[in-house]
Design a protein around this motif. Structure first.
Motif, PDB file in Angstrom:
ATOM      1  N   GLN A  52       0.826  -1.204   0.000  1.00 23.84           N
ATOM      2  CA  GLN A  52       0.000   0.000   0.000  1.00 23.84           C
ATOM      3  C   GLN A  52       0.862   1.257   0.000  1.00 23.84           C
ATOM      4  OE1 GLN A  52      -3.802   0.314   2.249  1.00 23.84           O
ATOM      5  NE2 GLN A  52      -2.696   1.783   3.505  1.00 23.84           N
ATOM      6  N   SER A  56       1.132   3.735  -3.298  1.00 24.72           N
ATOM      7  CA  SER A  56       0.630   5.107  -3.176  1.00 24.72           C
ATOM      8  C   SER A  56       1.692   6.138  -3.536  1.00 24.72           C
ATOM      9  CB  SER A  56       0.129   5.359  -1.752  1.00 24.72           C
ATOM     10  OG  SER A  56       1.187   5.220  -0.810  1.00 24.72           O
ATOM     11  N   THR A  63      -3.929   5.675  -6.659  1.00 31.40           N
ATOM     12  CA  THR A  63      -4.712   6.670  -5.927  1.00 31.40           C
ATOM     13  C   THR A  63      -6.122   6.841  -6.492  1.00 31.40           C
ATOM     14  OG1 THR A  63      -3.775   8.429  -7.314  1.00 31.40           O
ATOM     15  CG2 THR A  63      -2.644   7.938  -5.242  1.00 31.40           C
ATOM     16  N   SER A  66     -10.885   2.570  -6.266  1.00 31.61           N
ATOM     17  CA  SER A  66     -11.859   2.562  -5.182  1.00 31.61           C
ATOM     18  C   SER A  66     -11.260   1.845  -3.965  1.00 31.61           C
ATOM     19  CB  SER A  66     -13.141   1.859  -5.620  1.00 31.61           C
ATOM     20  OG  SER A  66     -12.889   0.480  -5.872  1.00 31.61           O
ATOM     21  N   ARG A  67     -11.932   1.933  -2.824  1.00 31.90           N
ATOM     22  CA  ARG A  67     -11.444   1.275  -1.614  1.00 31.90           C
ATOM     23  C   ARG A  67     -11.339  -0.239  -1.815  1.00 31.90           C
ATOM     24  NH1 ARG A  67     -13.692  -1.221   2.851  1.00 31.90           N
ATOM     25  NH2 ARG A  67     -12.461  -1.065   4.781  1.00 31.90           N
ATOM     26  N   ALA A  68     -12.337  -0.823  -2.448  1.00 37.50           N
ATOM     27  CA  ALA A  68     -12.331  -2.271  -2.693  1.00 37.50           C
ATOM     28  C   ALA A  68     -11.180  -2.659  -3.615  1.00 37.50           C
ATOM     29  CB  ALA A  68     -13.666  -2.709  -3.295  1.00 37.50           C
ATOM     30  N   LYS A  70      -8.343  -1.014  -3.999  1.00 35.93           N
ATOM     31  CA  LYS A  70      -7.087  -0.844  -3.266  1.00 35.93           C
ATOM     32  C   LYS A  70      -6.816  -2.048  -2.368  1.00 35.93           C
ATOM     33  CE  LYS A  70      -6.900   4.216  -3.205  1.00 35.93           C
ATOM     34  NZ  LYS A  70      -6.956   5.446  -2.360  1.00 35.93           N
ATOM     35  N   ILE A  71      -7.864  -2.543  -1.744  1.00 34.53           N
ATOM     36  CA  ILE A  71      -7.715  -3.729  -0.892  1.00 34.53           C
ATOM     37  C   ILE A  71      -7.263  -4.918  -1.730  1.00 34.53           C
ATOM     38  CG2 ILE A  71      -8.984  -5.414   0.502  1.00 34.53           C
ATOM     39  CD1 ILE A  71     -10.705  -3.082   1.518  1.00 34.53           C
TER      40      ILE A  71
END
Length: 280
Positions: A52, A56, A63, A66-68, A70-71
């Motif tokens: 991560q 980044s 960047t 979405s959050r999902a 990125k996970i």
């Protein structure tokens, strides 16, 4: 004695105590399985966080995810490192080490193991626990039921081989198939980076096809051939271990064939699009 000398002696004493703790407890034979699982779990956490942080700072596309996404990006970074580690260790034990060599007649091949082989399997168990936990927690965004089945069977088989010492050779043979994981993850990364139409994406698809054919199809055929040649030794395993040797590779083999069909269709589709673009 000067203050600096006392400090040095104190530090040396702590260092010797730490070394004794590691040697006599953490790396002592009875504790290796538990230590290695803990190492695997901690390594997954560290690699997830480092992926991560690195992404980044160095990938602009990260960047914008979405959050999902990125996970999943971080999760795939974690799985890639595990795949490189366990595939390397598996190749070493199966093809380069003499631990499971046929000309070594000292013991039955299905009962052979070493502290290093146990440690490698334990790290892999730690990974499967961590990854399966993430798959279930974020279900189904990180994978559907086929991933739950795959990780559950793999984790149980690896854990049994580690704790019982039975069938480690066949466990490492199956784990060699992890050589395909970095290529699969790279394909997803390229897609997220908007490089789906690039030549790199096409080359990646071809590499996946070849690696999957060798590591997840042909190697499984060789595994069953090896079991056939050593069936008298396999028969001496515990019934549960005997069950795992036949059932787990069979189930995973069927799943590999199903996924291979998807890979063939995907590669064919990519090549067709490439030909259409070149003809324009």
């Amino acid at each position: 004695m000067s203050d600096s000398s006392r400090t040095f002696v104190t530090m040396k004493s702590y260092q010797n105590q730490a070394q004794l703790l590691i040697k006599n407890y953490l790396l002592a034979d009875p504790f290796i399985p538990y230590t290695s699982i803990l190492v695997g779990l901690l390594a997954c956490k560290v690699i997830y966080d480092l992926t991560q942080l690195f992404s980044s700072l160095h990938f602009k596309s990260f960047t914008g995810l979405s959050r999902a996404q990125k996970i999943e990006w971080n999760n795939r970074g974690m799985s890639t490192v595990h795949a490189v580690f366990i595939a390397t260790m598996s190749l070493y034990f199966v093809y380069w080490s003499d631990l499971y060599a046929d000309d070594r007649s000292a013991s039955i091949v299905t009962f052979r193991g070493s502290p290093l082989s146990i440690f490698a399997l334990g790290v892999s168990v730690g990974y499967f626990i961590a990854d399966l936990g993430m798959i279930l927690w974020f279900y189904p965004s990180l994978g559907g039921m086929e991933y739950v089945i795959h990780h559950s069977l793999s984790g149980i088989s690896v854990a049994y081989a580690m704790f019982s010492g039975e069938g480690q050779l066949y466990t490492f043979m199956v784990l060699i198939s992890e050589v395909t994981t970095p290529e699969i993850n790279m394909r997803w990364f390229l897609d997220m980076a908007g490089l789906k139409k690039s030549s790199v994406y096409l080359i990646n698809g071809m590499v996946i096809f070849l690696a999957w054919l060798v590591a997840r199809i042909l190697l499984f055929v060789y595994l069953f051939y090896h079991v056939y040649l050593h069936y008298d030794q396999v028969m001496q395993m515990h019934p549960f271990g005997f069950f795992l040797v036949f059932v787990v590779p069979s189930v995973l083999g069927v799943m590999n064939l199903m996924w291979f069909g998807k890979i063939l269709r995907g590669l064919k589709k990519t090549l067709t699009k490439k030909q259409m673009m070149d003809s324009r």
